[in-house]
Design a protein around this motif. Structure first.
Motif, short mmCIF file in Angstrom:
data_model
loop_
_atom_site.label_atom_id
_atom_site.label_comp_id
_atom_site.label_asym_id
_atom_site.label_seq_id
_atom_site.Cartn_x
_atom_site.Cartn_y
_atom_site.Cartn_z
N SER A 178 0.87 -1.17 0.00
CA SER A 178 0.00 0.00 0.00
C SER A 178 0.91 1.23 0.00
O SER A 178 2.13 1.11 0.18
N GLN A 179 0.32 2.38 -0.19
CA GLN A 179 1.11 3.62 -0.23
C GLN A 179 1.97 3.75 1.03
O GLN A 179 3.12 4.13 0.96
N SER A 180 1.40 3.39 2.18
CA SER A 180 2.10 3.59 3.45
C SER A 180 3.07 2.46 3.81
O SER A 180 3.86 2.60 4.73
N GLN A 231 5.24 0.72 1.55
CA GLN A 231 6.26 0.42 0.55
C GLN A 231 7.65 0.21 1.14
O GLN A 231 8.31 -0.79 0.86
N MET A 256 -0.53 -0.82 -7.20
CA MET A 256 -0.38 0.50 -7.82
C MET A 256 0.42 0.40 -9.12
O MET A 256 0.14 1.10 -10.08
#
Length: 180
Positions: A111-113, A115, A140
């Motif tokens: 997830s974005q948080s 990585q 993503m």
């Protein structure tokens, strides 16, 4: 002048967190976990089901555990992780609390948080703890980075549209694009 000693947290503190708060503990450092998104959860559910069905169809003995599932990588009180998916083939590692030692196969959905944690911190921890295979699934970028550890270490990047071979099961492949 001596360096200030860094406080080292333990699994006892993880279990004392307020209800609903999730965190992981790596080498005594606590890392808060953000709630997963919808695509993340769809991938965890679909991958877990597909892997579980493969194992059942082949009368295998490995077990599939989606998060939240406690993995005590170093069998100590300083490292506690909750991989998105853990596949454990040595039932002797399992008890009522979770898995004591390295799962055979770990899958993390980026997830974005997460990585930095998934690509760096956990990669190192899983490799050194004895995980045989580690997948980093990145919705993503629509890529899957597959690491095989052991005697013949290897890493390969795949696209979601590719047939991705599973290292611990030579006749098993998955195409992630079928799940999202």
């Amino acid at each position: 002048m001596p360096l200030a000693e860094k406080y080292s947290h333990t699994t006892e503190e993880i279990y004392a967190l307020p209800e609903g708060k999730r965190a992981e503990l790596i080498d005594g450092q606590i890392y808060d976990m953000a709630p997963p998104g919808r695509i993340h959860q769809e991938l965890v559910q679909q991958l877990s089901r597909t892997i579980g069905n493969y194992i059942a169809d082949h009368k295998g003995t490995c077990k599939v555990y989606p998060a939240p599932f406690a993995v005590f990588l170093n069998q100590d009180d300083k490292t506690y992780v909750e991989p998105d998916i853990s596949v454990i083939c040595d039932n002797g590692k399992l008890d009522d609390r979770g898995c004591n030692g390295a799962p055979d196969w770990v899958i993390e959905i980026v997830s974005q948080s997460s990585q930095r944690m998934d690509y760096l911190t956990k990669l190192f921890k899983y490799r050194t703890a004895g995980v045989r295979e580690y997948w980093i699934v990145n919705p993503m970028k629509r890529t899957v980075l597959v690491y095989l550890f052991g005697e013949n270490e290897d890493s390969t990047q795949y696209l979601f549209e590719d047939e991705i071979p599973v290292g611990i099961y030579p006749d098993f492949t998955m195409k992630i694009s079928e799940f999202v």
